[in-house]
Each structure stands twice: as C-alpha cells, then as structure tokens.
Design an enzyme around this catalytic site. Structure first.
Site, PDB file in Angstrom:
ATOM      1  N   ASP A  81       1.048  -1.546   0.173  1.00 42.71           N
ATOM      2  CA  ASP A  81      -0.381   0.131  -0.076  1.00 42.71           C
ATOM      3  C   ASP A  81       0.795   0.963   0.262  1.00 42.71           C
ATOM      4  O   ASP A  81       2.150   1.365   0.289  1.00 42.71           O
ATOM      5  CB  ASP A  81      -1.025  -0.542   1.290  1.00 42.71           C
ATOM      6  CG  ASP A  81      -1.556   0.752   0.929  1.00 42.71           C
ATOM      7  OD1 ASP A  81      -2.411   1.345   0.211  1.00 42.71           O
ATOM      8  OD2 ASP A  81      -2.107   1.516   2.716  1.00 42.71           O
ATOM      9  N   ASP A 103       2.029   5.241  -5.094  1.00 42.35           N
ATOM     10  CA  ASP A 103       1.744   6.186  -4.764  1.00 42.35           C
ATOM     11  C   ASP A 103       1.704   7.578  -5.348  1.00 42.35           C
ATOM     12  O   ASP A 103       3.091   8.694  -4.762  1.00 42.35           O
ATOM     13  CB  ASP A 103       1.164   6.895  -3.708  1.00 42.35           C
ATOM     14  CG  ASP A 103       0.295   7.924  -2.769  1.00 42.35           C
ATOM     15  OD1 ASP A 103      -0.054   8.972  -3.953  1.00 42.35           O
ATOM     16  OD2 ASP A 103      -0.060   8.178  -1.582  1.00 42.35           O
ATOM     17  N   GLU A 133      -2.715   6.825  -7.440  1.00 44.89           N
ATOM     18  CA  GLU A 133      -3.579   7.572  -6.883  1.00 44.89           C
ATOM     19  C   GLU A 133      -3.746   8.366  -7.868  1.00 44.89           C
ATOM     20  O   GLU A 133      -2.580   9.376  -8.091  1.00 44.89           O
ATOM     21  CB  GLU A 133      -3.377   7.613  -5.870  1.00 44.89           C
ATOM     22  CG  GLU A 133      -4.323   8.807  -4.568  1.00 44.89           C
ATOM     23  CD  GLU A 133      -3.828   8.334  -3.529  1.00 44.89           C
ATOM     24  OE1 GLU A 133      -3.977   7.525  -2.869  1.00 44.89           O
ATOM     25  OE2 GLU A 133      -4.277   9.350  -3.019  1.00 44.89           O
ATOM     26  N   GLY A 178      -7.171   7.446   8.698  1.00 41.55           N
ATOM     27  CA  GLY A 178      -7.293   7.924   9.813  1.00 41.55           C
ATOM     28  C   GLY A 178      -9.237   8.734  10.391  1.00 41.55           C
ATOM     29  O   GLY A 178      -9.664   8.338   9.542  1.00 41.55           O
ATOM     30  N   GLY A 206      -8.452   5.499   3.238  1.00 42.60           N
ATOM     31  CA  GLY A 206     -10.176   5.868   4.494  1.00 42.60           C
ATOM     32  C   GLY A 206     -10.720   5.643   4.394  1.00 42.60           C
ATOM     33  O   GLY A 206     -11.866   6.437   4.972  1.00 42.60           O
ATOM     34  N   THR A 208     -11.693   3.771   7.121  1.00 42.87           N
ATOM     35  CA  THR A 208     -12.577   4.287   9.011  1.00 42.87           C
ATOM     36  C   THR A 208     -12.867   5.410   9.140  1.00 42.87           C
ATOM     37  O   THR A 208     -12.611   6.458   8.374  1.00 42.87           O
ATOM     38  CB  THR A 208     -11.156   4.351   9.310  1.00 42.87           C
ATOM     39  OG1 THR A 208     -10.507   3.540   9.482  1.00 42.87           O
ATOM     40  CG2 THR A 208     -11.670   4.532  10.893  1.00 42.87           C
ATOM     41  N   THR A 230      -7.335   2.100  10.496  1.00 42.56           N
ATOM     42  CA  THR A 230      -7.175   2.515  11.018  1.00 42.56           C
ATOM     43  C   THR A 230      -8.041   1.706  12.037  1.00 42.56           C
ATOM     44  O   THR A 230      -8.010   1.928  13.126  1.00 42.56           O
ATOM     45  CB  THR A 230      -7.403   3.951  11.797  1.00 42.56           C
ATOM     46  OG1 THR A 230      -6.490   4.609  10.510  1.00 42.56           O
ATOM     47  CG2 THR A 230      -7.530   4.632  12.723  1.00 42.56           C
TER      48      THR A 230
HETATM   49  P1  13P Z   1      -7.604   4.620   7.104  1.00 43.36           P
HETATM   50  O1  13P Z   1      -6.575   4.564   7.915  1.00 43.36           O
HETATM   51  O2  13P Z   1      -9.172   5.904   7.099  1.00 43.36           O
HETATM   52  O3  13P Z   1      -8.597   3.100   7.833  1.00 43.36           O
HETATM   53  O4  13P Z   1      -7.655   4.234   6.007  1.00 43.36           O
HETATM   54  C1  13P Z   1      -6.820   3.433   5.226  1.00 43.36           C
HETATM   55  C2  13P Z   1      -6.556   3.091   4.286  1.00 43.36           C
HETATM   56  O5  13P Z   1      -7.095   3.894   2.988  1.00 43.36           O
HETATM   57  C3  13P Z   1      -4.748   3.330   3.799  1.00 43.36           C
HETATM   58  O6  13P Z   1      -4.988   3.189   1.809  1.00 43.36           O
END
Ligand code: 13P
Length: 280
Positions: A81, A103, A133, A178, A206, A208, A230
């Site tokens: 990632d 990225d 991305e 986050g 993202g 979370t 997260t």
């Molecule tokens: P979160 O930490 O917000 O779940 O995001 C995860 C993410 O996009 C990892 O690339």
C-alpha cells in the site's frame, strides 16, 4: 490461496460488491483477518503501507503475509500500500506480493503517469497488479501529515486510465486517512462521473469512519476495493484494553488472543458491509 488482485476485482465487478483491503502490522492481525475471511467465505486483501515499515520491516512481515495468504482457504491477494520508492516496491514484488500501489498523488499528473508506467513495467515481470492514485486523499497513512483533500478531476481519471493501463485507481472524493473529525461528506457526484467515464476498478482509501450506507453506495458505484487501517488498529487496542479491564488477560498468550480477536471483529464487520461474504 494466494491470488492476483486483478482476479478479485474482476469478480467484485461482475457480482457488484467491494473487496476489503485490510492493513496489518503483525502476526496477530494477520491471523485475525484470515479467520474472518475464512469464516465468512470472503475474498480479501492483506496490505501494508510503506510508511509502516519502520514498525514492521518488509523482509519480516512480507513473507508472513504471503505465507498466510497461501495457507488460507479463501482467495487472498497481498498488496503493498502507498508505495513511494521503486526500491521497496521492487522488494515487495520479489517477496511475492501480488499487487503494488504507487502513490504519486502529490506529483504533477504528467510525472505521476510516467512513474506509474515505470512501476507497471516492473510489476508486469511478476504479473502483479498495480494501483495508482490521483487527486489527494486527506491525512496520511500514518497520521504524520495533514494532507488537504483535493478531489479527483474526472477528466484526469480518463487520461490516467488510458495512458497507464493500471488495474485499480484510487480517487479522492472527500475521503481521508485516519479518524475523521466529523462525518465525511463524500462527493458522489464526482464518483458517479468517474465511474461513468472509466472502466478501471476504483479504490476508496480512508475507510475508517465512513458510514455503512456510504460504503454500500460506493460499492455499487465503481468502488471495488476499500482500504481499512485505523479502525482495525483501534479495534485491536480497544479489545486488549477491555480484556485488561475485565481481568481476562493472565499472561502473554491471553494478550495475543485478544489482539487476534480485535482484528477479527473489525475485519468481519467490514466484510459484511462490503458484501464480499460468500463470494469466495
Ligand atoms: P484508514 O486508516 O482511514 O482506514 O485508511 C486506510 C487506508 O486508506 C490505507 O491506505
């Protein structure tokens, strides 16, 4: 079994669900995630981001992730990632990762395209999938930077798809890494437009804090991979804390079991929302 991410995204496209891509940091999180994948008979992805390698070195956690995927009863892809450097992306490919992300979202579009093409050429040598991305997802994967959200321009997505031929494209639609300070308002108008103009499976970073309704709407609007980090880390920590509060941890192996349980619970919850259960 270890599979290519391309296969998972193609099935998600055909059956109209999203595949969860779950960040892991240690063996306990890997075991908890795999337990949820198998119990729910779900295809899924294990991932680790380049910024996390200072806590979990790639040469140690990488083989563990690949071995766990190979031993799983369900199809599991292993993904690198937010790759930033050719060196680490190459190392992940050498270790047998079946997918890598480059990225270049912070770069001008032309440079992002050129770098992504170079990563694709490298990944083609092992037939691994490539994610890229465009636009800027807010925050940063390890919370160390407060990157502003810069939504993807649909015309950029069209150009990016045709010039790079990537297997998955992460877009920015108001999402951020986050915990969100307030409930995010996703730009479904942008998502719908990108989905209409492109064929490439889209990725939502993202995860979370995004509501179940928004996840479901995304999964039916071109988002075929959803990243969760997260929430799983928080679930592991919370479960351990609760077990200590209840005095149910007596010794190291109880602590280990609580970590596995914390990861398992959060992964299971998201698989059920994404609709990937019973799709293996
Ligand atoms: P979160 O930490 O917000 O779940 O995001 C995860 C993410 O996009 C990892 O690339």
């Amino acid at each position: 079994m270890l599979v290519n991410m391309r296969e998972l995204l193609a099935d998600a496209e055909e059956k109209d669900y999203a595949v969860g891509s779950f960040s892991v940091a240690n063996m306990e999180m890997v075991l908890g995630a795999i337990k949820a994948f198998e119990e729910l008979n779900s295809p899924a992805i294990l991932q680790i981001a380049e910024v996390r390698l200072k806590q979990s070195p790639l040469e140690v956690i990488g083989p563990l992730m690949v071995a766990a995927a190979k031993n799983a009863k369900t199809p599991v892809a292993v993904h690198f990632d937010h790759g930033k450097t050719m060196e680490k992306i190459g190392q992940a490919l050498d270790l047998g990762f079946t997918s890598v992300m480059f990225d270049g979202s912070h770069l001008p579009l032309d440079e992002n395209i050129e770098m992504t093409k170079a990563v694709k050429a490298l990944a083609d040598m092992t037939n691994a999938a490539v994610e890229a991305e465009i636009g800027c997802v807010g925050g940063s994967e390890d919370g160390s930077e407060d990157i502003a959200i810069n939504c993807t321009r649909p015309e950029d997505a069209v150009r990016f798809e045709s010039e790079t031929g990537v297997d998955a494209l992460a877009i920015a639609i108001g999402n951020a890494h986050g915990n969100y300070k307030s409930t995010p308002k996703l730009r479904f108008d942008i998502l719908e437009e990108v989905d209409r103009l492109t064929k490439v499976p889209l990725v939502l970073h993202g995860g979370t804090g995004i509501t179940p309704d928004d996840f479901i709407r995304c999964s039916h609007t071109g988002i075929k991979k959803i990243n969760i980090a997260t929430a799983t880390f928080d679930s592991v920590e919370k479960t351990v804390r609760e077990c200590y509060n209840e005095n149910s941890i007596n010794g190291y192996y109880d602590l280990q079991a609580a970590e596995v349980e914390g990861a398992y619970q959060n992964v299971k919850k998201h698989i059920l929302i994404f609709g990937s259960d019973n799709k293996a």
